[in-house]
Motif scaffolding. Structure first.
Motif, PDB file in Angstrom:
ATOM      1  N   GLU A  76       0.822  -1.200   0.000  1.00 39.83           N
ATOM      2  CA  GLU A  76       0.000   0.000   0.000  1.00 39.83           C
ATOM      3  C   GLU A  76       0.861   1.258   0.000  1.00 39.83           C
ATOM      4  O   GLU A  76       0.587   2.237  -0.701  1.00 39.83           O
ATOM      5  CB  GLU A  76      -0.924  -0.021   1.224  1.00 39.83           C
ATOM      6  N   ARG A  79       2.210   1.652  -3.429  1.00 40.21           N
ATOM      7  CA  ARG A  79       1.217   2.229  -4.349  1.00 40.21           C
ATOM      8  C   ARG A  79       1.018   3.717  -4.083  1.00 40.21           C
ATOM      9  O   ARG A  79       0.917   4.527  -5.007  1.00 40.21           O
ATOM     10  CB  ARG A  79      -0.116   1.483  -4.221  1.00 40.21           C
ATOM     11  N   ASP A  80       0.909   4.073  -2.796  1.00 42.91           N
ATOM     12  CA  ASP A  80       0.747   5.496  -2.448  1.00 42.91           C
ATOM     13  C   ASP A  80       1.937   6.315  -2.927  1.00 42.91           C
ATOM     14  O   ASP A  80       1.772   7.447  -3.407  1.00 42.91           O
ATOM     15  CB  ASP A  80       0.570   5.654  -0.933  1.00 42.91           C
ATOM     16  N   GLU A  83       1.564   6.765  -6.592  1.00 44.84           N
ATOM     17  CA  GLU A  83       0.524   7.760  -6.868  1.00 44.84           C
ATOM     18  C   GLU A  83       1.031   9.171  -6.564  1.00 44.84           C
ATOM     19  O   GLU A  83       0.759  10.126  -7.310  1.00 44.84           O
ATOM     20  CB  GLU A  83      -0.723   7.435  -6.031  1.00 44.84           C
ATOM     21  N   LEU A  84       1.768   9.282  -5.455  1.00 48.66           N
ATOM     22  CA  LEU A  84       2.334  10.585  -5.114  1.00 48.66           C
ATOM     23  C   LEU A  84       3.341  11.042  -6.165  1.00 48.66           C
ATOM     24  O   LEU A  84       3.378  12.217  -6.546  1.00 48.66           O
ATOM     25  CB  LEU A  84       3.004  10.526  -3.735  1.00 48.66           C
ATOM     26  N   ASP A  85       4.137  10.080  -6.657  1.00 49.32           N
ATOM     27  CA  ASP A  85       5.095  10.429  -7.718  1.00 49.32           C
ATOM     28  C   ASP A  85       4.365  10.900  -8.975  1.00 49.32           C
ATOM     29  O   ASP A  85       4.762  11.863  -9.632  1.00 49.32           O
ATOM     30  CB  ASP A  85       5.983   9.218  -8.032  1.00 49.32           C
ATOM     31  N   ARG A  86       3.257  10.159  -9.299  1.00 48.73           N
ATOM     32  CA  ARG A  86       2.503  10.544 -10.494  1.00 48.73           C
ATOM     33  C   ARG A  86       1.885  11.924 -10.329  1.00 48.73           C
ATOM     34  O   ARG A  86       1.933  12.776 -11.241  1.00 48.73           O
ATOM     35  CB  ARG A  86       1.401   9.512 -10.756  1.00 48.73           C
ATOM     36  N   LEU A  87       1.297  12.173  -9.169  1.00 48.25           N
ATOM     37  CA  LEU A  87       0.694  13.474  -8.905  1.00 48.25           C
ATOM     38  C   LEU A  87       1.741  14.585  -8.896  1.00 48.25           C
ATOM     39  O   LEU A  87       1.500  15.700  -9.373  1.00 48.25           O
ATOM     40  CB  LEU A  87      -0.064  13.455  -7.572  1.00 48.25           C
ATOM     41  N   LYS A  90       2.577  15.226 -12.423  1.00 52.10           N
ATOM     42  CA  LYS A  90       1.502  15.996 -13.045  1.00 52.10           C
ATOM     43  C   LYS A  90       1.517  17.447 -12.576  1.00 52.10           C
ATOM     44  O   LYS A  90       1.318  18.386 -13.363  1.00 52.10           O
ATOM     45  CB  LYS A  90       0.158  15.331 -12.700  1.00 52.10           C
TER      46      LYS A  90
END
Length: 520
Positions: A76, A79-80, A83-87, A90
């Motif tokens: 988890e 994954r977080d 996601e934080l890297d992707r955000l 972005k």
């Protein structure tokens, strides 16, 4: 003495035996206690061993659970983190985009400032030129006033009057041209859609209908039907609820009544009694009851067949019964159930041609005349009565409005209502669908000519093509071309408002100017 000594010996012997028995009992109890102690110790060992085993097993399970939870938590967290890297990526891209936009805005701001300075310089030049033009305008105005002997206001008023007349004429011609083109385009498209739908549907020329006239095998049968002192005919009328008219016409009895189902019951019962030959009050009552049961079964069967034919779902049983009753109802000799089916098919085809929902159209078309099944018992227009019944039976508001508005008793608020009006008109006006009496036909033609003569400037009016065209000749000195067009529009609106007719009526206004002179 000997006896006492013997007694003492016996007592001593019994005492010794008792001591021996007590010793044996005590030894056995001690042995039993030792055995139970050994068993208790053994049970204690087994219990400790089981507890240790369960403890070890629980520890293993806890370790496994901790390991699994740790793996899930790590997954988890991973994954977080992704996601934080992707955000973050972005957000960085958006930040870069905003920076670029800010740079572009700065460049645009500088460009606008330059244009504003250029516009200011241009405005100054225009202001100077405007002042020069104004001075020239005033000089020219003074010269024109001296030349034309008219003031500025008088010249302005004359110009406005001239322009107003020209604009009125041009606008009238333009409006007429636009209306003609729009009507032509709409007419061609409507004819294409309606023709396509009508070509896809083929029906009988005239739908079957039930007659209310009974033909007798001979004149003697009239007397048997009337019975002694009229008891048979009275029993028939009491049982069926309709009136039997026995006139002077030979071998004919006419059935009269507002309820078409009762008329059908009376017709069947009378035909069965004539065929059977036994005509008496008890037999009449029995036959009428049998016919009522048969008609009720037929009503349900016809209603169910209509529902199954169009694969409708969730139809209230009351509506099914009313649909079956429409089989025994006619309108201008057209069977109403067959007419309703035809309207449903045409409405579905029109809806599909226009890209609408055919299921709503077919449901509204099949139920549009449902009010005619109860017009003998309920007062009011059949469209409004049918809409109330459909609303009570839980039909959709769009369908309820289409039923209630198909004769313009209430406004139409959906396209499906207009489709039902069109399909109903097609079904009623197609060749062979309905029969019209000569009296009604003549009255309709006279009404058309009467409406035409109610307008001023009408010289002659003729109803042509069985009332489908109204040709009008106007006074050429009283009406011009634009007024003739307006007369045609007003006539069409008045005909739509005051008359009911199948299809459409063409209003043809003719204005002709003839100049005649004789050479002598």
């Amino acid at each position: 003495m000997i006896e006492i000594g013997l007694l003492i010996k016996l007592l001593l012997g019994a005492l010794g035996a008792a001591v021996v028995l007590l010793f044996i009992y005590a030894r056995n109890r001690l042995r039993l206690a030792n055995c139970m102690l050994d068993q208790a110790q053994e049970h204690l060992k087994n219990t400790k061993r089981d507890i240790d085993a369960e403890k070890r097993e629980s520890l293993l399970k806890i370790k496994d659970e901790i390991y699994r939870k740790r793996n899930e938590f790590e997954l988890e967290v991973k994954r977080d983190r992704l996601e934080l890297d992707r955000l973050q990526s972005k957000l960085n891209s958006k930040y870069e985009h905003f920076e670029k936009r800010e740079q572009m805005l700065d460049e645009l701001r500088r460009e606008l400032q330059q244009k504003e300075r250029a516009i200011s310089r241009t405005e100054d030049i225009i202001r100077i030129s405007e002042q020069k033009v104004k001075n020239l305008y005033n000089e020219l105005t003074c010269k024109l006033e001296r030349t034309s002997n008219m003031s500025r206001d008088e010249a302005k008023q004359a110009l406005f009057e001239t322009l107003e007349a020209e604009v009125k004429l041009a606008s009238q011609k333009w409006i007429q041209k636009v209306e003609t083109e729009a009507n032509q385009t709409a007419k061609e498209k409507a004819i294409e859609i309606i023709a396509t739908s009508m070509q896809r549907y083929a029906s009988e020329q005239v739908a079957p209908y039930a007659s209310s006239v009974i033909h007798l095998p001979n004149e003697e049968m009239k007397g048997r039907i009337i019975g002694k002192e009229g008891r048979n005919i009275k029993a028939l009328e009491m049982a069926t609820g309709v009136e039997f008219i026995i006139g002077e016409a030979p071998e004919i009895i006419t059935i009269s009544g507002f309820n078409p189902v009762r008329r059908e019951v009376a017709r069947r019962a009378l035909e069965r009694l004539i065929a059977d030959g036994r005509i008496n009050p008890s037999r009449i009552e029995e036959t009428v009851q049998q016919c009522e049961k048969e008609i009720e079964e037929m009503i349900q069967e016809y209603g169910k067949q209509a529902i199954l034919e169009f694969n409708l779902q969730g139809v209230n049983p009351e509506l099914i019964t009313l649909l079956g009753k429409l089989y025994f109802r006619t309108s201008y000799s057209q069977n109403v159930l067959a007419h309703s089916k035809e309207v449903a098919v045409l409405a579905r085809m029109l809806a599909e041609e226009l890209g609408l929902d055919g299921r709503i159209a077919v449901r509204a078309g099949l139920l549009h005349d449902i009010g005619k099944a109860v017009t003998a018992e309920v007062e009011g227009p059949h469209a409004t009565v049918g809409g109330d019944i459909a609303k009570r039976c839980g039909e959709d508001p769009v369908i309820v409005n289409a039923i209630s508005a198909h004769h313009d008793e209430i406004p139409v608020f959906s396209i499906y209502g207009l489709l039902i009006v069109i399909a109903d008109t097609i079904s009623a006006s197609r060749p062979g669908a309905r029969r019209e009496t000569l009296t009604a036909y003549i009255k309709r033609l006279e009404k058309l000519e009467e409406i035409a003569h109610s307008f001023e400037g009408v010289k002659k009016a003729y109803a042509l093509q069985a009332g489908r065209e109204l040709r009008i000749i106007v006074e050429e000195d009283q009406l011009n071309d634009e007024q003739s067009l307006l007369l045609a529009q007003n006539l069409a609106h008045k005909i739509e408002k005051e008359m009911s007719f199948p299809g459409q009526i063409k209003v043809n206004v003719i204005r002709e100017k003839r100049s005649i002179e004789y050479a002598r």
